[in-house]
Design a protein around this motif. Sequence first.
Motif, PDB file in Angstrom:
ATOM      1  N   UNK A   1      48.999  52.106  34.308  1.00  0.00           N
ATOM      2  CA  UNK A   1      47.846  52.442  33.472  1.00  0.00           C
ATOM      3  C   UNK A   1      47.044  53.478  34.232  1.00  0.00           C
ATOM      4  N   UNK A   2      46.727  54.605  33.577  1.00  0.00           N
ATOM      5  CA  UNK A   2      46.041  55.651  34.304  1.00  0.00           C
ATOM      6  C   UNK A   2      44.602  55.267  34.625  1.00  0.00           C
ATOM      7  N   UNK A   3      44.109  54.245  33.980  1.00  0.00           N
ATOM      8  CA  UNK A   3      42.704  53.863  34.148  1.00  0.00           C
ATOM      9  C   UNK A   3      42.581  52.516  34.871  1.00  0.00           C
TER      10      UNK A   3
ATOM     11  N   UNK B   1      43.156  43.989  33.037  1.00  0.00           N
ATOM     12  CA  UNK B   1      42.665  42.604  32.981  1.00  0.00           C
ATOM     13  C   UNK B   1      43.284  41.762  31.874  1.00  0.00           C
ATOM     14  N   UNK B   2      43.940  42.427  30.901  1.00  0.00           N
ATOM     15  CA  UNK B   2      44.510  41.666  29.805  1.00  0.00           C
ATOM     16  C   UNK B   2      45.820  40.993  30.200  1.00  0.00           C
ATOM     17  N   UNK B   3      46.566  41.643  31.097  1.00  0.00           N
ATOM     18  CA  UNK B   3      47.923  41.167  31.391  1.00  0.00           C
ATOM     19  C   UNK B   3      47.939  39.805  32.097  1.00  0.00           C
ATOM     20  N   UNK B   4      47.195  39.612  33.180  1.00  0.00           N
ATOM     21  CA  UNK B   4      47.288  38.299  33.854  1.00  0.00           C
ATOM     22  C   UNK B   4      46.860  37.147  32.939  1.00  0.00           C
ATOM     23  N   UNK B   5      45.848  37.397  32.123  1.00  0.00           N
ATOM     24  CA  UNK B   5      45.412  36.340  31.217  1.00  0.00           C
ATOM     25  C   UNK B   5      46.508  35.994  30.206  1.00  0.00           C
ATOM     26  N   UNK B   6      47.141  37.016  29.648  1.00  0.00           N
ATOM     27  CA  UNK B   6      48.223  36.768  28.689  1.00  0.00           C
ATOM     28  C   UNK B   6      49.391  36.064  29.363  1.00  0.00           C
TER      29      UNK B   6
ATOM     30  N   UNK C   1      58.130  52.361  46.494  1.00  0.00           N
ATOM     31  CA  UNK C   1      57.849  52.214  47.922  1.00  0.00           C
ATOM     32  C   UNK C   1      56.788  51.180  48.218  1.00  0.00           C
ATOM     33  N   UNK C   2      56.690  50.198  47.337  1.00  0.00           N
ATOM     34  CA  UNK C   2      55.781  49.094  47.609  1.00  0.00           C
ATOM     35  C   UNK C   2      54.404  49.237  46.986  1.00  0.00           C
ATOM     36  N   UNK C   3      54.130  50.401  46.386  1.00  0.00           N
ATOM     37  CA  UNK C   3      52.827  50.522  45.724  1.00  0.00           C
ATOM     38  C   UNK C   3      52.837  49.684  44.450  1.00  0.00           C
ATOM     39  N   UNK C   4      51.894  48.755  44.284  1.00  0.00           N
ATOM     40  CA  UNK C   4      51.890  47.906  43.083  1.00  0.00           C
ATOM     41  C   UNK C   4      51.624  48.716  41.817  1.00  0.00           C
ATOM     42  N   UNK C   5      52.125  48.238  40.715  1.00  0.00           N
ATOM     43  CA  UNK C   5      51.925  48.886  39.415  1.00  0.00           C
ATOM     44  C   UNK C   5      51.477  47.825  38.418  1.00  0.00           C
ATOM     45  N   UNK C   6      50.510  48.191  37.590  1.00  0.00           N
ATOM     46  CA  UNK C   6      49.981  47.215  36.625  1.00  0.00           C
ATOM     47  C   UNK C   6      50.977  46.962  35.503  1.00  0.00           C
ATOM     48  N   UNK C   7      51.054  45.701  35.065  1.00  0.00           N
ATOM     49  CA  UNK C   7      51.633  45.432  33.756  1.00  0.00           C
ATOM     50  C   UNK C   7      50.517  45.711  32.754  1.00  0.00           C
ATOM     51  N   UNK C   8      50.777  46.594  31.793  1.00  0.00           N
ATOM     52  CA  UNK C   8      49.697  46.935  30.869  1.00  0.00           C
ATOM     53  C   UNK C   8      49.788  46.093  29.589  1.00  0.00           C
ATOM     54  N   UNK C   9      48.928  46.424  28.635  1.00  0.00           N
ATOM     55  CA  UNK C   9      48.855  45.605  27.420  1.00  0.00           C
ATOM     56  C   UNK C   9      50.186  45.571  26.680  1.00  0.00           C
ATOM     57  N   UNK C  10      50.915  46.696  26.680  1.00  0.00           N
ATOM     58  CA  UNK C  10      52.191  46.728  25.979  1.00  0.00           C
ATOM     59  C   UNK C  10      53.224  45.863  26.698  1.00  0.00           C
ATOM     60  N   UNK C  11      53.192  45.901  28.023  1.00  0.00           N
ATOM     61  CA  UNK C  11      54.135  45.090  28.788  1.00  0.00           C
ATOM     62  C   UNK C  11      53.886  43.610  28.603  1.00  0.00           C
TER      63      UNK C  11
END
Lengths: 270, 270, 270, 270
Positions: C157-159, C165-170, C203-213
């Motif tokens: 997510x670019x922002x 914040x939606x992904x962990x709750x879902x 290379x280990x940098x975390x990436x967000x699961x976004x709303x679509x994921x």
Amino acid sequence: MSDIPTDAEAVSGWWRTSIIDMAPGKIAFRGRPVEELIGNVSFAQMIWLMTRGELPDAGQAALLEAALVAGVDHGPQAPSIAAARMAATCGVGLNNAMATAVNMLGDVHGGAGEQCAELYYGIAALMDAGADLPQAVPSGLDNWRSRHGKIVSGFGHRFHKPVDPRAPRLMALVREAAEAGVVSGRFAEIGETVQAELARQRGGRPIAMNIDGATAVIFCELGFEAPLSRGLFCLSRSVGVLAHAWEQTQQGGRNKGPMPPKFLPRYEGE
Amino acid sequence: MSDIPTDAEAVSGWWRTSIIDMAPGKIAFRGRPVEELIGNVSFAQMIWLMTRGELPDAGQAALLEAALVAGVDHGPQAPSIAAARMAATCGVGLNNAMATAVNMLGDVHGGAGEQCAELYYGIAALMDAGADLPQAVPSGLDNWRSRHGKIVSGFGHRFHKPVDPRAPRLMALVREAAEAGVVSGRFAEIGETVQAELARQRGGRPIAMNIDGATAVIFCELGFEAPLSRGLFCLSRSVGVLAHAWEQTQQGGRNKGPMPPKFLPRYEGE
Amino acid sequence: MSDIPTDAEAVSGWWRTSIIDMAPGKIAFRGRPVEELIGNVSFAQMIWLMTRGELPDAGQAALLEAALVAGVDHGPQAPSIAAARMAATCGVGLNNAMATAVNMLGDVHGGAGEQCAELYYGIAALMDAGADLPQAVPSGLDNWRSRHGKIVSGFGHRFHKPVDPRAPRLMALVREAAEAGVVSGRFAEIGETVQAELARQRGGRPIAMNIDGATAVIFCELGFEAPLSRGLFCLSRSVGVLAHAWEQTQQGGRNKGPMPPKFLPRYEGE
Amino acid sequence: MSDIPTDAEAVSGWWRTSIIDMAPGKIAFRGRPVEELIGNVSFAQMIWLMTRGELPDAGQAALLEAALVAGVDHGPQAPSIAAARMAATCGVGLNNAMATAVNMLGDVHGGAGEQCAELYYGIAALMDAGADLPQAVPSGLDNWRSRHGKIVSGFGHRFHKPVDPRAPRLMALVREAAEAGVVSGRFAEIGETVQAELARQRGGRPIAMNIDGATAVIFCELGFEAPLSRGLFCLSRSVGVLAHAWEQTQQGGRNKGPMPPKFLPRYEGE
């Protein structure tokens, strides 16, 4: 056909049209075989034929063409163009981007030409009923405003002050066409009198005739019914829409928003 | 401009364009003042200028114009035209009815021209790489089908069998233009060889070149990139859309469905 | 019905459906009378019934509801929301403003959920064929990227960095539902493994699961076919679209452009 | 902020909203963090929150939910549903097919609820000014007709005669809610008195309250402003639109027209 249509007749009759006649291997528009039209009439003539039922003469076609050329684009600050460019970055087809823009050419954006044509025709009707131009214009304005509100479609421009460069050129072409007998020139006179009257009502501050006001003069001179002013504008603006959507496609981008990502909308809740 | 753009520069730069240059009282398209274009270029020339960046010569414009005229309409059995007519009875503006139709000119309906242009350009690329036409056509078809599936866009018509009347007329105009040196004629040859190859693959049964196949020949001859085939078709078909939406408006009706109200959809649930 | 349908049968059969059964005074959806549904099923259950054919149980409905709630809006920097707000100032109906936005939820904007569901189902298919999760995820990613390109829909997510914040709750709700036996939890595991694998590849940098994921996890857990992920997102986002179009209507404005009028697009032509 | 906004302030302020507050890792709707809403409010409650600014109580949400369930679909004879199904065969995304339909829910098709709410609110205003119900209803009808014409939105159905099965069920729920103190019941009374008055004006022939008339009662009872009746209907009908577009996708077809290909539109030109 008997008095009671068969089911087949009922179904065919549900979709009746005078525009196109088809059979396998045959297509005719308004009674003219498509293969005779292709290569022999201009795109502007074809627009006239399809919407009016007959072909215009060369002078009429030239005037229509001028109006179509004039309205193609007003840049990305126009909401329709901005929307088309944003749509082009959202993973939809070019046709969907074009539709997005045309869909926004509503009463305020693209419908102004239609409303202005109603104003002009209303004034002409008062004159047909005996009023002279200096009387008919303020009366026609009053009538129109009681239906549409204070802001007169076709006049004023928040950007092009005091002159929208398209209007004088279009009006000059109408004057030339009137001299050549192609049109009467009546609506040019009405349009310019409206412009003068609006300036008078503003205490002498001049007001621009904008693209809608000028093209409505042409469409009325050519006898197009008022709603077609909107439709013709949609055809014209679709050209700019396509150009911008295509330019944006080539520039790239994904989910382009209205402003650079570093700016956030202002939150005004509590 | 310093290396770090100001906020104003960032905002303006977010909407950068080479199409239109504006200042109060000034509008220029592709570097040409609008008042010089109005009355001096045709609508078809303007379409070219906006999408390509320069003006076409008279021969090129004539060929573009022929393609634009050819595609305006195919009647209410086309889903886009039917939808526009139905929309016109639902209490929306003429622009919304037009957008409804253009929105439906997707990959299958209006995008066929784009896909066909891809096919032709793909074959041309094989020839540029050394293949001769009889080799390049079946290879190009194979390549194209691996991406797009079995049905070859631009060929075959469920209604106009064996000939779509628009195609031979358009192809004749391309041949004339090639003889006059306006275009090379290369894509006319490619298109007709594709048509012959498809007939061969069908065991000798002839197949029509349809409107998408023929206009794609023209758009490729004129050097339009493939996606613009779709865009130009949208401009062309918008004319028929407007004519039909307007005819329906005049016919009246409220919430016009796809068939007369006495017919009900067939329920197939349990 | 004989072997050859009558015209009436042909017409009715052209519009066959298992969704709705009607007669004067009667409406039934998927075999259930509308008057029994009204007041007895939730809107989310109705969405399920209409798209799937049967009613979900309470746990399934709750999970669907969570996904629908999560996706309603992401503010005016989203092109769809901006377009809806601009449309609301152009003199079109609220429905037209809503359509403008939904129309832009294409492959990149609203179709990401569909593509992400394809990714998850593809990985599940590899596991059904014998692969274990640690093998299936990189293989499934490779397969998916060969069709869709490098950027993996549903992640990043670019922002919202590093966490949307939606992904962990879902995902927590999916885990709860899995413990309760409502769903299997299989796609939660697949989704989180994809997320971890993408981080590893970076290379280990975390990436967000976004709303679509995250919503694709839910839609897959609930057995919706991939294209319905896009459709359900459209239903959800339509809520924010309506809220914004309505807020803009109340704020007023005419022909609202993408930025304040004092800023002009940057002209980049010669 | 000084009196003169900076460029950044001007840009942010151009897109001001009370709906959504965002920062990286943070999304709040109407002041409530999204992660607290997900899993805790229903989709119908979320619709209320987004459009109204606060959450409804359980009784209000249930009544809104009933109205949303009632309006989901009326089958492929509705032009919007037919258009969505046709669009689904034209090679556009499911979102484009949905937008095509919602775009057609204009003043006549989907705007009827809005107009009916205006009628009800107009009658209520007359009562607030001292008229009793038997006076206010015919006066309110007269006022409304002078703006909108003879056909009263919300009443009458060309198919469901004499009763639309959705209306009595919805009205019963309103009566229950009024007894429970959730709503006042005022608009139920207004709606039913309008229905009786219309029957009286037709010489005693009963007339159905249709889906728009019944849902407008609910939306007025719940305090939604009239234009939101249209918006809420669009949300509701989008469900049926999605179901039908998806069913058509599964049935297949290419460029599906409004009737079987063997039927041709009737040509009525000369």
